[in-house]
Design an enzyme around this catalytic site. Structure first.
Site, PDB file in Angstrom:
ATOM      1  N   GLU A  33       0.842  -1.209   0.000  1.00 18.69           N
ATOM      2  CA  GLU A  33       0.000   0.000   0.000  1.00 18.69           C
ATOM      3  C   GLU A  33       0.868   1.247   0.000  1.00 18.69           C
ATOM      4  O   GLU A  33       1.849   1.337   0.744  1.00 18.69           O
ATOM      5  CB  GLU A  33      -0.891  -0.027   1.251  1.00 18.69           C
ATOM      6  CG  GLU A  33      -2.290   0.440   1.004  1.00 18.69           C
ATOM      7  CD  GLU A  33      -3.025  -0.424  -0.016  1.00 18.69           C
ATOM      8  OE1 GLU A  33      -3.086  -0.022  -1.198  1.00 18.69           O
ATOM      9  OE2 GLU A  33      -3.536  -1.480   0.369  1.00 18.69           O
ATOM     10  N   SER A  67     -26.681   7.605 -14.575  1.00 17.86           N
ATOM     11  CA  SER A  67     -26.151   6.814 -13.462  1.00 17.86           C
ATOM     12  C   SER A  67     -27.259   6.372 -12.506  1.00 17.86           C
ATOM     13  O   SER A  67     -27.922   7.208 -11.875  1.00 17.86           O
ATOM     14  CB  SER A  67     -25.118   7.635 -12.685  1.00 17.86           C
ATOM     15  OG  SER A  67     -24.838   6.979 -11.466  1.00 17.86           O
ATOM     16  N   GLY A 127     -12.688   2.984  -0.910  1.00 25.00           N
ATOM     17  CA  GLY A 127     -11.335   2.425  -1.027  1.00 25.00           C
ATOM     18  C   GLY A 127     -11.281   1.147  -1.848  1.00 25.00           C
ATOM     19  O   GLY A 127     -10.312   0.399  -1.786  1.00 25.00           O
ATOM     20  N   LEU A 128     -12.341   0.884  -2.625  1.00 27.47           N
ATOM     21  CA  LEU A 128     -12.367  -0.334  -3.448  1.00 27.47           C
ATOM     22  C   LEU A 128     -12.259   0.015  -4.939  1.00 27.47           C
ATOM     23  O   LEU A 128     -12.602  -0.776  -5.794  1.00 27.47           O
ATOM     24  CB  LEU A 128     -13.638  -1.139  -3.163  1.00 27.47           C
ATOM     25  CG  LEU A 128     -13.810  -1.572  -1.700  1.00 27.47           C
ATOM     26  CD1 LEU A 128     -15.180  -2.205  -1.466  1.00 27.47           C
ATOM     27  CD2 LEU A 128     -12.717  -2.550  -1.287  1.00 27.47           C
ATOM     28  N   GLU A 163      -7.054  10.366 -13.463  1.00 26.84           N
ATOM     29  CA  GLU A 163      -6.983  10.735 -12.039  1.00 26.84           C
ATOM     30  C   GLU A 163      -6.013  11.896 -11.837  1.00 26.84           C
ATOM     31  O   GLU A 163      -6.313  12.867 -11.158  1.00 26.84           O
ATOM     32  CB  GLU A 163      -6.476   9.552 -11.197  1.00 26.84           C
ATOM     33  CG  GLU A 163      -7.380   8.352 -11.170  1.00 26.84           C
ATOM     34  CD  GLU A 163      -8.631   8.541 -10.333  1.00 26.84           C
ATOM     35  OE1 GLU A 163      -8.686   9.481  -9.505  1.00 26.84           O
ATOM     36  OE2 GLU A 163      -9.580   7.755 -10.517  1.00 26.84           O
ATOM     37  N   ASP A 175      -4.625   0.814  -9.129  1.00 26.64           N
ATOM     38  CA  ASP A 175      -6.065   0.549  -9.214  1.00 26.64           C
ATOM     39  C   ASP A 175      -6.500   0.212 -10.633  1.00 26.64           C
ATOM     40  O   ASP A 175      -7.194  -0.780 -10.874  1.00 26.64           O
ATOM     41  CB  ASP A 175      -6.859   1.762  -8.716  1.00 26.64           C
ATOM     42  CG  ASP A 175      -6.547   2.080  -7.267  1.00 26.64           C
ATOM     43  OD1 ASP A 175      -5.850   1.280  -6.626  1.00 26.64           O
ATOM     44  OD2 ASP A 175      -6.989   3.137  -6.797  1.00 26.64           O
TER      45      ASP A 175
END
Ligand code: GLA
Length: 388
Positions: A33, A67, A127-128, A163, A175
């Protein structure tokens, strides 16, 4: 997942039938991490929770996206517009917009637009990697529907660019790489400096992975994340006075200890120590996994959390409560926070037949300590983003 729901919502929204469905997973990370932007290793895998989309072509040049997670909010923008700008009022659309802009920069003209109905069962902002899930989703819609030839690693890099440049988060490649490149029942041992990667079977015997989500709202995660990136860069510059390195991931523990006098500042020292040791722990963890030494793997994973808590300082009371209470439970091999931190999620590796009792006990401690409930998910490890 019953895809009728998606098809029906697409039809109701756009008054046409969808022609294709896509799925893009979220990810967890076994260990490694805050090592990706430090040129270190990570060990993530994609999970069965993710984002779905129903697609149908249009004859004009609009991309219209609705969405299901945002009260059926519908936003449209023009393809071919190479100066797409972030939309401050509909933040969710920016992942789609950024990725569309960068995919178009890399490829030939797209001659007609499309409608997309999107819905995900991944908890957002947990956080996924819900954002990478969306970036790779729209990346696949564009490349597969329009026959654009973009290499899958390049597509992940365009997600990272979205990002970094469109959203303003200085995140690494983990990710998007995990979401796009994963294989069922495997984790990816990825060297983030060279992007060399191996797939290792995620063989946990009679243990399973439980995802524990803090449900913490309103974090300052993005600005604190960028601070950590900057702190690591500062520490690297100090080490570069004597060491020929590009990243903290280039050195081992011994070299770090020997040259730590160059850093000579407590906060930077702690940040750099985490980055260096976490990278080495990740390499050791993949060896432990290959040797089927689950006890060692578990200790390395627990040590990762401790380092993220005390050296990197990205956990907070919620994640520490989840990991700390998990460690006390029978049948729990290990637990740690995953992703950026400051809320979000943790994972625990728990004996299958003790999983229910585990969730109940950790859930109760969390509720009593934090004042609201955590959520628990059991993860299946799946393939990266694909057409259904
Ligand atoms: C977030 C970022 C990743 C990575 C992790 C921490 O998920 O998007 O690039 O840095 O945090 O490991």
């Amino acid at each position: 997942m019953n895809t009728d729901f998606l098809k029906n919502n697409f039809e109701q929204t756009f008054k046409q039938e969808s022609t294709d469905l896509f799925f893009s997973p979220g990810r967890i990370n076994i260990i490694g991490e805050h090592t990706d932007y430090n040129g270190g290793h990570v060990f993530p895998c994609a999970i069965s929770l993710g984002t779905y989309a129903a697609y149908g072509p249009r004859t004009d040049k609009k991309i219209a996206i609705c969405s299901g997670n945002m009260d059926n909010d519908l936003v449209a923008f023009e393809i071919g517009d190479r100066k797409l700008e972030a939309d401050p009022d509909h933040k969710w659309i920016n992942y789609f917009k950024g990725m569309t802009a960068y995919v178009q920069d890399e490829s030939r003209e797209i001659d007609h637009g499309f409608n997309l109905y999107v819905w995900g069962n991944l908890p957002y902002g947990a956080g996924l990697s819900s954002s990478a899930s969306i970036e790779m989703l729209i990346g696949h819609v564009l490349t597969e529907e329009y026959g654009l030839e973009i290499d899958p690693v390049k597509l992940a890099q365009l997600g990272q660019k979205t990002e970094n440049e469109f959203i303003g988060l200085s995140s690494g490649i983990m990710d998007q790489f995990a979401v796009n490149m994963s294989k069922k029942d495997h984790a990816i041992f990825l060297d983030c400096a060279s992007l060399k990667h191996d797939y290792l079977p995620l063989d946990l015997g009679d243990y399973e992975i439980i995802i524990m989500t803090t449900n913490k709202k309103h974090t300052l995660a993005d600005s604190a994340y960028n601070d950590r990136v900057r702190e690591c860069q500062e520490a690297t510059s100090k080490l570069q006075e004597k060491l020929r390195i590009d990243h903290l991931g280039d050195i081992d523990e011994e070299t770090f200890n020997e040259y730590s006098y160059l850093i000579n500042e407590e906060t930077l020292l702690k940040r750099a120590r985490h980055a260096v040791f976490e990278n080495q722990r990740t390499i050791k963890a993949t060896k432990a996994m290959a040797d089927k030494d689950l006890d060692r793997l578990g200790r390395l994973i627990n040590a990762s959390h401790v380092s993220l808590q005390f050296d990197y300082e990205v956990t907070g009371k919620e994640l520490d409560t989840l990991a700390g209470s998990a460690w006390q439970q029978d049948g729990c091999l290990c637990a740690r926070m995953i992703g950026g931190g400051f809320g979000g999620s943790a994972i625990a590796i728990v004996k299958e037949d003790q999983a229910e009792a585990f969730k109940e006990k950790v859930g109760k401690i969390y509720q009593d300590t934090i004042g609201y409930a955590a959520s628990f998910y059991e993860a299946k490890i799946v393939d990266g983003t694909h057409k259904l």
